[in-house]
Design a protein around this motif. Structure first.
Motif, PDB file in Angstrom:
ATOM      1  N   GLN A   1       3.389  10.287  -6.906  1.00 53.23           N
ATOM      2  CA  GLN A   1       4.331  10.733  -7.938  1.00 53.23           C
ATOM      3  C   GLN A   1       3.609  10.980  -9.256  1.00 53.23           C
ATOM      4  OE1 GLN A   1       7.396   7.780  -8.135  1.00 53.23           O
ATOM      5  NE2 GLN A   1       8.366   8.428  -6.219  1.00 53.23           N
ATOM      6  N   TRP A   2       2.651  10.138  -9.617  1.00 52.05           N
ATOM      7  CA  TRP A   2       1.908  10.327 -10.864  1.00 52.05           C
ATOM      8  C   TRP A   2       1.120  11.625 -10.799  1.00 52.05           C
ATOM      9  CZ3 TRP A   2      -3.095  10.912 -12.461  1.00 52.05           C
ATOM     10  CH2 TRP A   2      -3.326  10.691 -13.824  1.00 52.05           C
ATOM     11  N   ARG A   3       0.499  11.894  -9.647  1.00 47.31           N
ATOM     12  CA  ARG A   3      -0.277  13.124  -9.496  1.00 47.31           C
ATOM     13  C   ARG A   3       0.608  14.359  -9.591  1.00 47.31           C
ATOM     14  NH1 ARG A   3      -4.194  11.339  -4.542  1.00 47.31           N
ATOM     15  NH2 ARG A   3      -5.695  10.188  -5.787  1.00 47.31           N
ATOM     16  N   GLN A   4       1.794  14.309  -8.989  1.00 47.00           N
ATOM     17  CA  GLN A   4       2.708  15.445  -9.072  1.00 47.00           C
ATOM     18  C   GLN A   4       3.190  15.642 -10.510  1.00 47.00           C
ATOM     19  OE1 GLN A   4       5.817  14.762  -6.262  1.00 47.00           O
ATOM     20  NE2 GLN A   4       4.537  15.263  -4.476  1.00 47.00           N
ATOM     21  N   TRP A   5       3.457  14.599 -11.212  1.00 46.24           N
ATOM     22  CA  TRP A   5       3.964  14.697 -12.584  1.00 46.24           C
ATOM     23  C   TRP A   5       2.898  15.249 -13.515  1.00 46.24           C
ATOM     24  CZ3 TRP A   5       8.361  14.730 -15.096  1.00 46.24           C
ATOM     25  CH2 TRP A   5       8.360  14.497 -16.466  1.00 46.24           C
ATOM     26  N   HIS A   6       1.652  14.796 -13.307  1.00 47.40           N
ATOM     27  CA  HIS A   6       0.566  15.190 -14.209  1.00 47.40           C
ATOM     28  C   HIS A   6      -0.247  16.374 -13.693  1.00 47.40           C
ATOM     29  CE1 HIS A   6       1.080  11.833 -16.955  1.00 47.40           C
ATOM     30  NE2 HIS A   6       1.256  11.052 -15.901  1.00 47.40           N
ATOM     31  N   TYR A   7       0.203  17.036 -12.656  1.00 46.58           N
ATOM     32  CA  TYR A   7      -0.553  18.160 -12.116  1.00 46.58           C
ATOM     33  C   TYR A   7      -0.509  19.307 -13.126  1.00 46.58           C
ATOM     34  CZ  TYR A   7      -2.027  21.843  -8.947  1.00 46.58           C
ATOM     35  OH  TYR A   7      -2.700  22.881  -8.355  1.00 46.58           O
ATOM     36  N   ASP A   8      -1.698  19.857 -13.464  1.00 48.98           N
ATOM     37  CA  ASP A   8      -1.764  20.899 -14.491  1.00 48.98           C
ATOM     38  C   ASP A   8      -1.967  22.286 -13.900  1.00 48.98           C
ATOM     39  OD1 ASP A   8      -4.274  20.538 -13.549  1.00 48.98           O
ATOM     40  OD2 ASP A   8      -5.204  20.145 -15.483  1.00 48.98           O
ATOM     41  N   GLY A   9      -1.834  22.434 -12.611  1.00 46.34           N
ATOM     42  CA  GLY A   9      -1.963  23.743 -11.998  1.00 46.34           C
ATOM     43  C   GLY A   9      -3.360  24.046 -11.519  1.00 46.34           C
ATOM     44  N   LEU A  10      -4.326  23.265 -11.879  1.00 47.41           N
ATOM     45  CA  LEU A  10      -5.704  23.488 -11.444  1.00 47.41           C
ATOM     46  C   LEU A  10      -6.020  22.511 -10.314  1.00 47.41           C
ATOM     47  CD1 LEU A  10      -7.352  23.728 -14.931  1.00 47.41           C
ATOM     48  CD2 LEU A  10      -6.657  25.592 -13.453  1.00 47.41           C
ATOM     49  N   TYR A  11      -6.522  23.060  -9.269  1.00 45.68           N
ATOM     50  CA  TYR A  11      -6.837  22.209  -8.143  1.00 45.68           C
ATOM     51  C   TYR A  11      -8.221  22.516  -7.671  1.00 45.68           C
ATOM     52  CZ  TYR A  11      -6.207  19.465  -3.941  1.00 45.68           C
ATOM     53  OH  TYR A  11      -6.323  18.512  -2.974  1.00 45.68           O
ATOM     54  N   PRO A  12      -9.061  21.604  -7.406  1.00 45.22           N
ATOM     55  CA  PRO A  12      -8.954  20.160  -7.571  1.00 45.22           C
ATOM     56  C   PRO A  12      -9.011  19.777  -9.037  1.00 45.22           C
ATOM     57  CG  PRO A  12     -11.129  20.689  -6.772  1.00 45.22           C
ATOM     58  CD  PRO A  12     -10.361  21.963  -6.812  1.00 45.22           C
ATOM     59  N   SER A  13      -8.476  18.647  -9.336  1.00 40.37           N
ATOM     60  CA  SER A  13      -8.358  18.259 -10.746  1.00 40.37           C
ATOM     61  C   SER A  13      -9.629  17.544 -11.189  1.00 40.37           C
ATOM     62  CB  SER A  13      -7.143  17.355 -10.925  1.00 40.37           C
ATOM     63  OG  SER A  13      -7.273  16.218 -10.101  1.00 40.37           O
ATOM     64  N   TYR A  14     -10.653  18.350 -11.416  1.00 45.44           N
ATOM     65  CA  TYR A  14     -11.891  17.775 -11.942  1.00 45.44           C
ATOM     66  C   TYR A  14     -11.776  17.623 -13.445  1.00 45.44           C
ATOM     67  CZ  TYR A  14     -13.846  18.950  -7.409  1.00 45.44           C
ATOM     68  OH  TYR A  14     -14.076  19.025  -6.076  1.00 45.44           O
ATOM     69  N   LEU A  15     -12.687  16.863 -14.011  1.00 52.22           N
ATOM     70  CA  LEU A  15     -12.635  16.632 -15.434  1.00 52.22           C
ATOM     71  C   LEU A  15     -12.833  17.919 -16.225  1.00 52.22           C
ATOM     72  CD1 LEU A  15     -14.578  13.272 -15.787  1.00 52.22           C
ATOM     73  CD2 LEU A  15     -12.147  13.660 -16.097  1.00 52.22           C
ATOM     74  N   GLN A  16     -13.710  18.815 -15.730  1.00 51.55           N
ATOM     75  CA  GLN A  16     -13.969  20.057 -16.489  1.00 51.55           C
ATOM     76  C   GLN A  16     -12.779  20.996 -16.448  1.00 51.55           C
ATOM     77  OE1 GLN A  16     -15.787  19.060 -13.826  1.00 51.55           O
ATOM     78  NE2 GLN A  16     -16.140  20.714 -12.394  1.00 51.55           N
ATOM     79  N   ASN A  17     -11.857  20.820 -15.502  1.00 50.74           N
ATOM     80  CA  ASN A  17     -10.689  21.704 -15.421  1.00 50.74           C
ATOM     81  C   ASN A  17      -9.526  21.208 -16.270  1.00 50.74           C
ATOM     82  OD1 ASN A  17     -12.021  23.342 -13.643  1.00 50.74           O
ATOM     83  ND2 ASN A  17     -11.184  22.360 -11.817  1.00 50.74           N
ATOM     84  N   ARG A  18      -9.645  20.046 -16.851  1.00 48.99           N
ATOM     85  CA  ARG A  18      -8.537  19.491 -17.608  1.00 48.99           C
ATOM     86  C   ARG A  18      -8.431  20.180 -18.959  1.00 48.99           C
ATOM     87  NH1 ARG A  18      -7.493  13.341 -16.055  1.00 48.99           N
ATOM     88  NH2 ARG A  18      -7.609  13.706 -13.854  1.00 48.99           N
TER      89      ARG A  18
ATOM     90  N   GLU B   1       0.832  -1.209   0.000  1.00 49.84           N
ATOM     91  CA  GLU B   1       0.000   0.000   0.000  1.00 49.84           C
ATOM     92  C   GLU B   1       0.862   1.253   0.000  1.00 49.84           C
ATOM     93  OE1 GLU B   1      -2.633  -0.267   3.310  1.00 49.84           O
ATOM     94  OE2 GLU B   1      -3.713  -1.991   2.504  1.00 49.84           O
ATOM     95  N   GLU B   2       1.958   1.235   0.757  1.00 46.95           N
ATOM     96  CA  GLU B   2       2.857   2.391   0.800  1.00 46.95           C
ATOM     97  C   GLU B   2       3.489   2.634  -0.569  1.00 46.95           C
ATOM     98  OE1 GLU B   2       4.904   5.580   2.480  1.00 46.95           O
ATOM     99  OE2 GLU B   2       3.296   4.380   3.338  1.00 46.95           O
ATOM    100  N   ARG B   3       3.935   1.537  -1.220  1.00 48.22           N
ATOM    101  CA  ARG B   3       4.540   1.708  -2.552  1.00 48.22           C
ATOM    102  C   ARG B   3       3.522   2.221  -3.571  1.00 48.22           C
ATOM    103  NH1 ARG B   3       7.263  -3.147  -1.084  1.00 48.22           N
ATOM    104  NH2 ARG B   3       5.680  -4.387  -2.150  1.00 48.22           N
ATOM    105  N   SER B   4       2.308   1.680  -3.522  1.00 47.87           N
ATOM    106  CA  SER B   4       1.299   2.136  -4.476  1.00 47.87           C
ATOM    107  C   SER B   4       0.890   3.584  -4.186  1.00 47.87           C
ATOM    108  CB  SER B   4       0.079   1.217  -4.467  1.00 47.87           C
ATOM    109  OG  SER B   4      -0.556   1.260  -3.219  1.00 47.87           O
ATOM    110  N   ARG B   5       0.808   3.954  -2.890  1.00 39.28           N
ATOM    111  CA  ARG B   5       0.470   5.331  -2.551  1.00 39.28           C
ATOM    112  C   ARG B   5       1.554   6.286  -3.047  1.00 39.28           C
ATOM    113  NH1 ARG B   5       1.731   8.979   0.789  1.00 39.28           N
ATOM    114  NH2 ARG B   5       3.187   7.703   1.960  1.00 39.28           N
ATOM    115  N   GLU B   6       2.818   5.887  -2.856  1.00 41.74           N
ATOM    116  CA  GLU B   6       3.910   6.734  -3.346  1.00 41.74           C
ATOM    117  C   GLU B   6       3.873   6.857  -4.871  1.00 41.74           C
ATOM    118  OE1 GLU B   6       7.477   5.017  -1.847  1.00 41.74           O
ATOM    119  OE2 GLU B   6       7.142   5.731   0.200  1.00 41.74           O
TER     120      GLU B   6
END
Length: 138
Positions: free
Chosen positions: A118-135, A109-114
């Motif tokens: 990491q995926w969320r940090q890499w794919h963060y587009d500056g809009l928070y929360p990352s809803y579908l309409q904000n993509r 669980e710790e490895r999957s959470r990490e």
């Protein structure tokens, strides 16, 4: 005839020598011999069982004769003790395995959470929360 005399003389000399040695050790020990005898009697009482117990111990029961109540109770106590020890052993083994599995699951669980973090940090587009309409649409 001479060999008989030689044998008798050697036996007599051995007996005299043994009695002299036994008396010599008794005289050299003195008062400690009395204490040693008392200690030896205490040890004998602890080691050897009473005559009645010994005679009962040596009595043999026939194969077809029924067991006495004491024998049956003793046998049942031994079986119950063996079952209890086996139950404790298997319970301990099961607890160790459960702890091992829990640790493995926690690590996974710790490895999957990490990885998700990491995926969320890499794919963060500056809009928070990352809803579908904000993509951003490509």
């Amino acid at each position: 005839m001479a060999w008989r005399q030689l044998l008798m003389a050697s036996c007599l000399s051995a007996a005299v020598l043994l009695t002299m040695l036994q008396e010599g050790t008794g005289a050299s020990v003195g008062t400690q011999q009395v204490a040693g005898q008392e200690a030896q009697e205490d040890v004998e009482q602890k080691i050897f069982m009473q005559e009645l117990d010994a005679s009962n111990f040596l009595k043999k029961r026939g194969k077809r004769s029924p067991k006495s109540r004491d024998e049956a109770n003793l046998e049942n106590r031994q079986k119950l003790r063996a079952d209890e020890l086996q139950r404790e052993y298997y319970e301990e083994q099961r607890n160790e395995f459960e702890n091992f599995v829990e640790e493995q699951n926690d690590e996974q669980e710790e490895r999957s959470r990490e990885a998700i973090e990491q995926w969320r940090q890499w794919h963060y587009d500056g809009l928070y929360p990352s809803y579908l309409q904000n993509r951003h649409r490509i």
